[in-house]
Enzyme design. Structure first.
Site, PDB file in Angstrom:
ATOM      1  N   ASP A   1      41.878 -58.549  32.532  1.00  0.00           N
ATOM      2  CA  ASP A   1      41.295 -57.905  33.708  1.00  0.00           C
ATOM      3  C   ASP A   1      42.175 -58.123  34.942  1.00  0.00           C
ATOM      4  OD1 ASP A   1      39.407 -58.060  31.675  1.00  0.00           O
ATOM      5  OD2 ASP A   1      37.726 -58.332  33.048  1.00  0.00           O
TER       6      ASP A   1
ATOM      7  N   HIS B   1      41.384 -56.549  38.263  1.00  0.00           N
ATOM      8  CA  HIS B   1      40.466 -56.642  39.405  1.00  0.00           C
ATOM      9  C   HIS B   1      41.180 -56.608  40.753  1.00  0.00           C
ATOM     10  CE1 HIS B   1      36.631 -56.922  37.449  1.00  0.00           C
ATOM     11  NE2 HIS B   1      36.972 -57.980  36.723  1.00  0.00           N
TER      12      HIS B   1
ATOM     13  N   ASP C   1      38.824 -52.951  33.702  1.00  0.00           N
ATOM     14  CA  ASP C   1      38.478 -53.708  34.908  1.00  0.00           C
ATOM     15  C   ASP C   1      39.705 -53.895  35.772  1.00  0.00           C
ATOM     16  OD1 ASP C   1      35.870 -53.757  34.088  1.00  0.00           O
ATOM     17  OD2 ASP C   1      35.649 -55.931  34.154  1.00  0.00           O
TER      18      ASP C   1
ATOM     19  N   HIS D   1      37.124 -59.123  29.823  1.00  0.00           N
ATOM     20  CA  HIS D   1      35.717 -59.165  30.245  1.00  0.00           C
ATOM     21  C   HIS D   1      35.196 -60.575  30.466  1.00  0.00           C
ATOM     22  CE1 HIS D   1      31.775 -57.556  30.951  1.00  0.00           C
ATOM     23  NE2 HIS D   1      31.234 -58.143  29.912  1.00  0.00           N
TER      24      HIS D   1
ATOM     25  N   HIS E   1      33.628 -52.117  34.918  1.00  0.00           N
ATOM     26  CA  HIS E   1      33.695 -51.852  36.355  1.00  0.00           C
ATOM     27  C   HIS E   1      34.078 -50.401  36.636  1.00  0.00           C
ATOM     28  CE1 HIS E   1      33.057 -55.777  38.436  1.00  0.00           C
ATOM     29  NE2 HIS E   1      33.149 -56.173  37.178  1.00  0.00           N
TER      30      HIS E   1
END
Length: 240
Positions: free
Chosen positions: A20, A22, A49, A194, A76
């Site tokens: 991820d 982010h 994500d 995740h 997301h």
């Protein structure tokens, strides 16, 4: 939306996957630099994500436009799509907002639609052929112990059945929380994110590679051809 995206073997360079992101693309670039990533020959696959929580979520369009960068749809991205389809009303937009999605709602409606359209077409699963066989990528978990069974539902079913499998692919933590090391047949390895782990964690042939680069940890890159992690880890820490 293409449920499954397939890639042939990379005959000229290396393939990597990353956990991820982010909204921390600068930090991701530093991780790529550390392994000598060559955009002329190498490819990078994201477990989804890519946005929310970090300061650079708006850079996701730049990365998705790179010819060597590919991603599955994480939960997301899915939250953003769902909220937009419901015109930002009700529980969907609230859930996205409290999980780091505020950056999106500060944009104009035109800009919001632009990003959501990028997310909406991302596949749920990716397959990459490597010298050691097929490697699969989903965001969170494979809902079956057979890769082909999951693909069959994603590509041939519609409605509630397909959505149920998509939800597990994007949201489930069942395999890692139960330390299920059964693995997934019909595929060399499955790469997921995740759930944040201190070090890459292998259960059967399922590799959990979100090592929290977005929240103070480090980004793990895994070479799809060798399943070697970068930065290197103690083999005893790389499995349960």
């Amino acid at each position: 939306m293409t449920q499954v995206q397939r890639f042939t073997i990379n005959t000229v360079g290396r393939d990597f996957a990353v956990g991820d992101i982010h909204g921390h693309f600068t930090k991701l670039q530093a991780a790529l630099d550390a392994v000598g990533f060559n955009p002329a020959t190498d490819r990078l696959f994201s477990v989804g994500d890519m946005v929310d929580r970090g300061p650079e979520s708006t850079d996701v369009d730049v990365w998705l436009a790179k010819p060597w960068f590919f991603a599955v749809q994480g939960n997301h991205e899915q939250m953003a799509v769902d909220a937009h389809r419901l015109s930002h009303k009700g529980q969907a937009s609230y859930i996205h907002m409290i999980n780091g999605g505020a950056w999106l709602y500060g944009l104009s409606t035109v800009e919001q639609a632009f990003y959501v359209d990028l997310f909406a077409v991302l596949p749920i699963a990716i397959e990459v052929m490597t010298p050691i066989g097929l490697v699969g990528i989903v965001h969170a978990d494979c809902p079956f112990d057979d890769w082909a069974q999951m693909l069959g539902v994603l590509e041939q079913e519609q409605g509630a059945m397909q959505r149920s499998v998509q939800t597990i692919c994007q949201w489930s933590r069942a395999r890692i929380t139960s330390e299920n090391d059964t693995g997934v047949s019909g595929i060399r390895a499955v790469l997921v994110g995740h759930t944040v782990v201190l070090q890459p964690t292998v259960l059967g042939n399922v590799y959990h590679i979100d090592t929290g680069g977005w929240r103070g940890g480090h980004f793990t890159l895994i070479d799809l051809a060798t399943l070697e992690c970068f930065p290197p880890v103690n083999p005893e820490l790389c499995s349960r």
